[in-house]
Design an enzyme around this catalytic site. Structure first.
Site, PDB file in Angstrom:
ATOM      1  N   SER A  10       0.843  -1.197   0.000  1.00  0.00           N
ATOM      2  CA  SER A  10       0.000   0.000   0.000  1.00  0.00           C
ATOM      3  C   SER A  10       0.876   1.244   0.000  1.00  0.00           C
ATOM      4  CB  SER A  10      -0.903   0.015   1.228  1.00  0.00           C
ATOM      5  OG  SER A  10      -1.458   1.311   1.358  1.00  0.00           O
ATOM      6  N   HIS A  34      -1.305  -1.302  -4.090  1.00  0.00           N
ATOM      7  CA  HIS A  34      -2.593  -0.948  -3.487  1.00  0.00           C
ATOM      8  C   HIS A  34      -2.652   0.565  -3.293  1.00  0.00           C
ATOM      9  CE1 HIS A  34      -6.083  -1.981  -0.877  1.00  0.00           C
ATOM     10  NE2 HIS A  34      -5.662  -1.005  -0.079  1.00  0.00           N
ATOM     11  N   ASP A  36      -4.854   3.606  -1.774  1.00  0.00           N
ATOM     12  CA  ASP A  36      -5.933   3.940  -0.841  1.00  0.00           C
ATOM     13  C   ASP A  36      -6.469   5.332  -1.131  1.00  0.00           C
ATOM     14  OD1 ASP A  36      -6.107   1.639   0.951  1.00  0.00           O
ATOM     15  OD2 ASP A  36      -4.043   2.144   1.494  1.00  0.00           O
ATOM     16  N   MET A  38      -9.119   8.095  -0.146  1.00  0.00           N
ATOM     17  CA  MET A  38      -9.982   8.472   0.996  1.00  0.00           C
ATOM     18  C   MET A  38     -10.489   9.898   0.796  1.00  0.00           C
ATOM     19  SD  MET A  38      -7.815   7.023   4.199  1.00  0.00           S
ATOM     20  CE  MET A  38      -6.788   5.555   4.109  1.00  0.00           C
ATOM     21  N   HIS A  67      -8.415   1.012  -3.781  1.00  0.00           N
ATOM     22  CA  HIS A  67      -9.320   0.790  -2.643  1.00  0.00           C
ATOM     23  C   HIS A  67     -10.024   2.105  -2.336  1.00  0.00           C
ATOM     24  CE1 HIS A  67      -9.599  -0.352   1.949  1.00  0.00           C
ATOM     25  NE2 HIS A  67     -10.779  -0.251   1.375  1.00  0.00           N
ATOM     26  N   MET A  69     -12.175   4.336  -0.347  1.00  0.00           N
ATOM     27  CA  MET A  69     -12.823   4.574   0.946  1.00  0.00           C
ATOM     28  C   MET A  69     -13.521   5.922   0.842  1.00  0.00           C
ATOM     29  SD  MET A  69      -9.789   3.055   3.268  1.00  0.00           S
ATOM     30  CE  MET A  69      -8.687   3.127   1.866  1.00  0.00           C
ATOM     31  N   MET A 138     -11.475  -5.938   5.767  1.00  0.00           N
ATOM     32  CA  MET A 138     -10.608  -5.059   6.556  1.00  0.00           C
ATOM     33  C   MET A 138     -10.239  -5.781   7.859  1.00  0.00           C
ATOM     34  SD  MET A 138     -10.223  -2.316   4.753  1.00  0.00           S
ATOM     35  CE  MET A 138      -9.172  -1.508   5.957  1.00  0.00           C
ATOM     36  N   ASP A 176      -6.646  -6.501   4.518  1.00  0.00           N
ATOM     37  CA  ASP A 176      -6.033  -5.172   4.498  1.00  0.00           C
ATOM     38  C   ASP A 176      -6.057  -4.582   5.907  1.00  0.00           C
ATOM     39  OD1 ASP A 176      -5.135  -2.637   3.912  1.00  0.00           O
ATOM     40  OD2 ASP A 176      -6.860  -2.068   2.666  1.00  0.00           O
TER      41      ASP A 176
HETATM   42  C1  DX5 Z   1      -6.290   1.734   5.657  1.00  0.00           C
HETATM   43  C2  DX5 Z   1      -5.896   1.245   4.298  1.00  0.00           C
HETATM   44  C3  DX5 Z   1      -4.794   0.268   4.269  1.00  0.00           C
HETATM   45  C4  DX5 Z   1      -3.494   0.748   4.867  1.00  0.00           C
HETATM   46  C5  DX5 Z   1      -2.794  -0.445   5.409  1.00  0.00           C
HETATM   47  O1  DX5 Z   1      -7.615   2.155   5.693  1.00  0.00           O
HETATM   48  O2  DX5 Z   1      -6.990   0.645   3.630  1.00  0.00           O
HETATM   49  O3  DX5 Z   1      -4.570  -0.186   2.943  1.00  0.00           O
HETATM   50  O4  DX5 Z   1      -2.657   1.373   3.966  1.00  0.00           O
HETATM   51  O5  DX5 Z   1      -1.662  -0.005   6.079  1.00  0.00           O
HETATM   52  P1  DX5 Z   1      -0.889  -0.940   7.095  1.00  0.00           P
HETATM   53  O6  DX5 Z   1      -0.382  -2.126   6.315  1.00  0.00           O
HETATM   54  O7  DX5 Z   1       0.169  -0.074   7.617  1.00  0.00           O
HETATM   55  O8  DX5 Z   1      -1.896  -1.362   8.132  1.00  0.00           O
HETATM   56 ZN    ZN Z   2      -6.517  -0.256   1.688  1.00  0.00          ZN
END
Ligand code: DX5
Ligand code: ZN
Length: 225
Positions: A10, A34, A36, A38, A67, A69, A138, A176
């Site tokens: 990620s 990956h 993220d 948000m 991903h 969010m 998650m 994740d």
């Molecule tokens: C959090 C993200 C994850 C995050 C994971 O909401 O969806 O993908 O980057 O990070 P680590 O591996 O540090 O938990």
């Molecule tokens: Zn993620």
């Protein structure tokens, strides 16, 4: 056929000022990167959006696992597919008609993923499994990297794995949140076959080596490899 297992670093844990370089640092070792996304509505954090993915797409050939969010994923998800994302995952909690959005994503040429956050049971969504390519469980509450892995989420992984096996479906089961050398084997044993790791990869001195080690752990755990 895709390789198995999938290891997806990620970039949330990468240096945002050097994103292309950070992605290239795991090329040849990782299967997907990956991303993220948000929006400060679905989760209380704000990261990157479509223009960054569009630019990054030109900088590397590695498949992107986006991903989302965000609220209203219907509005944004197709754009990520059109930008060349390999897999686009939206949250069950944010989507009124997951079946329709999965169909739209597939029509736009992407794999479609459905994500289940920490406080959401998976049972109501099991009937969607034949219509998605990826189910993301998650293993933390979505919103921030660097949180502690929650082993109690693995019951959901076991449930989904049972259903995938029983129905003979081809669905990636992704975990994740808090995935590291200390936790990846438990997740693999529960039935996950795609692993997102932010801090464990980009917090390491050698991100590619960290990816190789995570993969070796999954393979040595002796499950679905
Ligand atoms: C959090 C993200 C994850 C995050 C994971 O909401 O969806 O993908 O980057 O990070 P680590 O591996 O540090 O938990
Ligand atoms: Zn993620």
């Amino acid at each position: 056929m895709e390789p198995s297992p999938i290891i997806a670093p990620s970039i949330l844990a990468a240096d945002f000022a050097r994103l292309a370089e950070e992605v290239r640092a795991v090329e040849g070792a990782a299967d997907w990167v990956h991303v993220d996304v948000m929006d400060n509505h679905f989760v209380p954090n704000l990261t990157i959006g479509l223009p960054v993915v569009q630019s990054l797409r030109k900088a590397t050939d590695i498949p992107f696992d986006v991903h989302l969010m965000i609220t209203e994923p219907e509005r944004w998800a197709p754009g990520f597919a059109e930008a060349g994302a390999y897999n686009v995952t939206f949250h069950a909690e944010a989507c009124e008609d997951p079946f329709a959005l999965a169909k739209t994503l597939r029509a736009a040429g992407a794999k479609a993923g459905l994500a289940i956050d920490r406080d959401t049971p998976v049972e109501p969504y099991l009937e969607l499994l034949p219509f998605v390519d990826t189910l993301l469980i998650m293993t933390i509450k979505a919103g921030f990297g660097g949180q502690k892995f929650m082993p109690e989420m693995l019951d959901k992984v076991r449930d989904v794995r049972r259903r995938i096996t029983a129905k003979g479906l081809e669905v990636r089961l992704e975990v994740d949140g808090g995935i590291s050398a200390d936790t990846i084997e438990q997740a693999a044993e529960a039935g996950a076959d795609a692993f997102v790791a932010g801090t464990a990869v980009y917090g390491a001195d050698d991100p590619a080596e960290a990816v190789r080690k995570l993969r070796a752990q999954v393979l040595h755990s002796g499950v679905r490899a």
